[in-house]
Scaffold this motif. Structure first.
Motif, PDB file in Angstrom:
ATOM      1  N   ALA A 113       9.860  24.766  13.966  1.00 52.50           N
ATOM      2  CA  ALA A 113       9.516  23.637  14.833  1.00 52.50           C
ATOM      3  C   ALA A 113      10.571  22.558  14.673  1.00 52.50           C
ATOM      4  N   MET A 114      10.641  21.677  15.649  1.00 52.98           N
ATOM      5  CA  MET A 114      11.523  20.520  15.595  1.00 52.98           C
ATOM      6  C   MET A 114      10.676  19.253  15.681  1.00 52.98           C
ATOM      7  N   ARG A 115      11.050  18.265  14.903  1.00 53.46           N
ATOM      8  CA  ARG A 115      10.303  17.002  14.989  1.00 53.46           C
ATOM      9  C   ARG A 115      10.431  16.404  16.370  1.00 53.46           C
ATOM     10  N   TYR A 116      11.594  16.585  16.994  1.00 47.95           N
ATOM     11  CA  TYR A 116      11.827  16.072  18.339  1.00 47.95           C
ATOM     12  C   TYR A 116      12.314  17.208  19.231  1.00 47.95           C
ATOM     13  N   GLN A 117      11.737  17.313  20.414  1.00 46.04           N
ATOM     14  CA  GLN A 117      12.054  18.345  21.402  1.00 46.04           C
ATOM     15  C   GLN A 117      11.454  19.697  20.997  1.00 46.04           C
ATOM     16  N   SER A 118      12.099  20.778  21.356  1.00 48.00           N
ATOM     17  CA  SER A 118      11.454  22.080  21.228  1.00 48.00           C
ATOM     18  C   SER A 118      12.192  22.983  20.229  1.00 48.00           C
ATOM     19  N   PRO A 119      11.446  23.954  19.645  1.00 48.25           N
ATOM     20  CA  PRO A 119       9.997  24.168  19.733  1.00 48.25           C
ATOM     21  C   PRO A 119       9.243  23.060  18.988  1.00 48.25           C
ATOM     22  N   SER A 120       8.152  22.610  19.522  1.00 45.74           N
ATOM     23  CA  SER A 120       7.475  21.431  18.989  1.00 45.74           C
ATOM     24  C   SER A 120       6.572  21.758  17.814  1.00 45.74           C
ATOM     25  N   ILE A 121       6.317  20.741  17.010  1.00 41.32           N
ATOM     26  CA  ILE A 121       5.363  20.866  15.899  1.00 41.32           C
ATOM     27  C   ILE A 121       3.984  21.209  16.437  1.00 41.32           C
ATOM     28  N   GLU A 122       3.603  20.558  17.538  1.00 43.24           N
ATOM     29  CA  GLU A 122       2.274  20.779  18.107  1.00 43.24           C
ATOM     30  C   GLU A 122       2.082  22.230  18.531  1.00 43.24           C
ATOM     31  N   ALA A 123       3.107  22.819  19.157  1.00 44.31           N
ATOM     32  CA  ALA A 123       2.997  24.216  19.593  1.00 44.31           C
ATOM     33  C   ALA A 123       2.820  25.144  18.398  1.00 44.31           C
ATOM     34  N   GLY A 124       3.584  24.896  17.331  1.00 51.04           N
ATOM     35  CA  GLY A 124       3.467  25.731  16.140  1.00 51.04           C
ATOM     36  C   GLY A 124       2.105  25.623  15.491  1.00 51.04           C
ATOM     37  N   LEU A 125       1.615  24.401  15.335  1.00 46.63           N
ATOM     38  CA  LEU A 125       0.306  24.198  14.702  1.00 46.63           C
ATOM     39  C   LEU A 125      -0.821  24.766  15.561  1.00 46.63           C
ATOM     40  N   ASN A 126      -0.719  24.595  16.879  1.00 48.98           N
ATOM     41  CA  ASN A 126      -1.755  25.135  17.760  1.00 48.98           C
ATOM     42  C   ASN A 126      -1.814  26.657  17.682  1.00 48.98           C
ATOM     43  N   GLU A 127      -0.642  27.282  17.527  1.00 51.03           N
ATOM     44  CA  GLU A 127      -0.637  28.742  17.375  1.00 51.03           C
ATOM     45  C   GLU A 127      -1.319  29.137  16.070  1.00 51.03           C
ATOM     46  N   PHE A 128      -1.044  28.400  15.001  1.00 49.61           N
ATOM     47  CA  PHE A 128      -1.724  28.662  13.718  1.00 49.61           C
ATOM     48  C   PHE A 128      -3.230  28.506  13.874  1.00 49.61           C
ATOM     49  N   GLN A 129      -3.647  27.464  14.611  1.00 57.10           N
ATOM     50  CA  GLN A 129      -5.077  27.218  14.802  1.00 57.10           C
ATOM     51  C   GLN A 129      -5.733  28.384  15.530  1.00 57.10           C
ATOM     52  N   GLN A 130      -5.077  28.892  16.572  1.00 59.46           N
ATOM     53  CA  GLN A 130      -5.629  30.005  17.342  1.00 59.46           C
ATOM     54  C   GLN A 130      -5.720  31.275  16.506  1.00 59.46           C
ATOM     55  N   LEU A 131      -4.805  31.423  15.558  1.00 56.70           N
ATOM     56  CA  LEU A 131      -4.811  32.614  14.705  1.00 56.70           C
ATOM     57  C   LEU A 131      -5.849  32.532  13.607  1.00 56.70           C
ATOM     58  N   GLY A 132      -6.387  31.333  13.355  1.00 58.29           N
ATOM     59  CA  GLY A 132      -7.397  31.186  12.319  1.00 58.29           C
ATOM     60  C   GLY A 132      -6.872  31.464  10.925  1.00 58.29           C
ATOM     61  N   LEU A 133      -5.690  30.942  10.600  1.00 59.77           N
ATOM     62  CA  LEU A 133      -5.080  31.207   9.305  1.00 59.77           C
ATOM     63  C   LEU A 133      -5.813  30.483   8.181  1.00 59.77           C
ATOM     64  N   ALA A 134      -5.670  31.020   6.986  1.00 61.55           N
ATOM     65  CA  ALA A 134      -6.388  30.461   5.839  1.00 61.55           C
ATOM     66  C   ALA A 134      -5.846  29.104   5.436  1.00 61.55           C
ATOM     67  N   ASP A 135      -4.538  28.959   5.425  1.00 61.49           N
ATOM     68  CA  ASP A 135      -3.929  27.696   5.041  1.00 61.49           C
ATOM     69  C   ASP A 135      -2.544  27.586   5.667  1.00 61.49           C
ATOM     70  N   ILE A 136      -1.957  26.407   5.549  1.00 64.42           N
ATOM     71  CA  ILE A 136      -0.668  26.131   6.179  1.00 64.42           C
ATOM     72  C   ILE A 136       0.244  25.444   5.172  1.00 64.42           C
ATOM     73  N   VAL A 137       1.496  25.878   5.131  1.00 64.06           N
ATOM     74  CA  VAL A 137       2.521  25.206   4.337  1.00 64.06           C
ATOM     75  C   VAL A 137       3.536  24.617   5.312  1.00 64.06           C
ATOM     76  N   VAL A 138       3.735  23.316   5.221  1.00 59.75           N
ATOM     77  CA  VAL A 138       4.704  22.632   6.071  1.00 59.75           C
ATOM     78  C   VAL A 138       5.945  22.351   5.243  1.00 59.75           C
ATOM     79  N   VAL A 139       7.094  22.845   5.721  1.00 63.78           N
ATOM     80  CA  VAL A 139       8.354  22.670   4.995  1.00 63.78           C
ATOM     81  C   VAL A 139       9.315  21.841   5.848  1.00 63.78           C
ATOM     82  N   PRO A 140       9.343  20.518   5.673  1.00 65.62           N
ATOM     83  CA  PRO A 140      10.376  19.729   6.334  1.00 65.62           C
ATOM     84  C   PRO A 140      11.734  20.113   5.747  1.00 65.62           C
TER      85      PRO A 140
END
Length: 353
Positions: A113-140
């Motif tokens: 994901a990119m903080r600005y422009q694409s691919p967006s953080i929101e798109a990545g997180l929404n995909e994780f949400q739809q997949l029903g993952l157990a947890d998320i690690v965010v690596v800036p």
């Protein structure tokens, strides 16, 4: 209903217990065309953690002055940077995404994901949400923590997930300047150049920040003095971006066995007239040839992928500045990009987050 239940069961079997890994870099225009560059600049500079002034004057400044006038100039520079594969930052980001996925295996889902422009953080997180993952690690993907980079990623992630009914466990990587593979990755590339040429001097240039942002981050209100306060790395300055940069230099100097007096830490890319953290890289470079320094090996260890600030600013513009001042040999140490040692570092960061 029966088909839906079967599909749901398959999805659950595939994703239960899995971890989502969101790799977040700063961002890049979608193309070097002026409209895309202007769009990118507006989103980037309207972030209140980047230009930390009230919304209305920030909007007037960015939309009325900076974006309209800077976009055409920046677009020309982006055209120099652009390759057949597009933006190097995004190209290497996708390469890292793919290679990290291979290394981590099927129990992880890796997204860039990119903080600005694409691919967006929101798109990545929404995909994780739809997949029903157990947890998320965010690596800036910023080695040193700064409010304007890592802090902005944290804030954006939390703004998105706060509306979720179910929020999974989310872990953040804060910084990784001390990771042995991060240091060794730069050191390996540097050693190749050092074996081929005897450099007089070593320059470590980091992206700059306004001094005001550093002061805001000093919760003690007494630690940041902008003199020798970064000479050591300790509990009171460990979250200070400037102190982290000086510590990164010390770790690289130790790994490469560079003698004292043969290197400098400096800061680039300043914008506007307000004081930014010093010393300024361009001013340091102008003084080097007069001191008898004719060859320099330059590092930009605030970036893990080559981009405008490394390839163009340090690799081209600073080279020209050095030669104009009387220097003879200037060499940029490339970023980690998609090197195996960097992938190994990310594997460790994800698993120990």
């Amino acid at each position: 209903m029966e088909v839906s239940a079967i599909q749901s069961s398959i999805i659950n079997q595939k994703t239960v217990g899995k971890t989502g890994v969101l790799l977040v870099n700063l961002g890049t225009p979608d193309s070097p065309a002026v409209p895309d560059v202007r769009k990118y600049l507006r989103e980037f500079l309207m972030d209140g953690r980047v230009i930390d002034i009230p919304l209305i004057p920030r909007s007037l400044l960015v939309n009325g002055f900076i974006a309209p006038f800077r976009a055409p100039k920046s677009a020309k520079i982006y055209k120099e940077l652009w390759t057949e594969t597009g933006s190097p930052l995004k190209y290497y980001g996708h390469q890292v995404e793919e290679k990290l996925q291979q290394q981590l295996g099927s129990q992880y889902v890796v997204k860039l994901a990119m903080r600005y422009q694409s691919p967006s953080i929101e798109a990545g997180l929404n995909e994780f949400q739809q997949l029903g993952l157990a947890d998320i690690v965010v690596v800036p993907l910023f080695p040193q923590y700064a409010s304007a980079s890592t802090g902005s990623v944290y804030q954006k992630v939390m703004e998105i997930v706060k509306s979720w009914e179910v929020i999974p466990a989310i872990r953040f990587v804060n910084r990784f300047l001390e990771h042995p593979n991060f240091i060794e990755g730069f050191a390996q590339t540097a050693r190749k150049y050092m074996a081929a040429h005897d450099f007089d001097f070593f320059l470590f240039s980091y992206h700059g920040l306004p001094e005001s942002q550093i002061r805001k981050g000093d919760v003690t209100k007494t630690t940041c003095r902008f003199d020798d306060c970064c000479a050591t790395f300790h509990a009171l300055n460990q979250h200070c971006y400037r102190a982290q940069c000086f510590e990164t230099t010390r770790l690289l100097v130790k790994a490469l066995r560079i003698p004292e007096g043969k290197y400098v830490t400096s800061f680039q890319s300043r914008l506007g007239s307000d004081p930014w953290i010093k010393p300024y890289t361009d001013e340091v470079i102008k003084e080097l040839p007069a001191k008898g320094i004719k060859s320099v090996l330059a590092f930009s260890p605030a970036f893990v992928a080559d981009c405008l600030e490394t390839t163009i600013e340090v690799g081209v513009e600073y080279k020209e500045l050095f030669e104009k001042a009387g220097g003879q040999h200037w060499q940029l140490v490339e970023s980690l990009n998609d090197s195996p040692i960097w992938i190994d570092a990310l594997v460790d960061l994800v698993k120990t987050a």
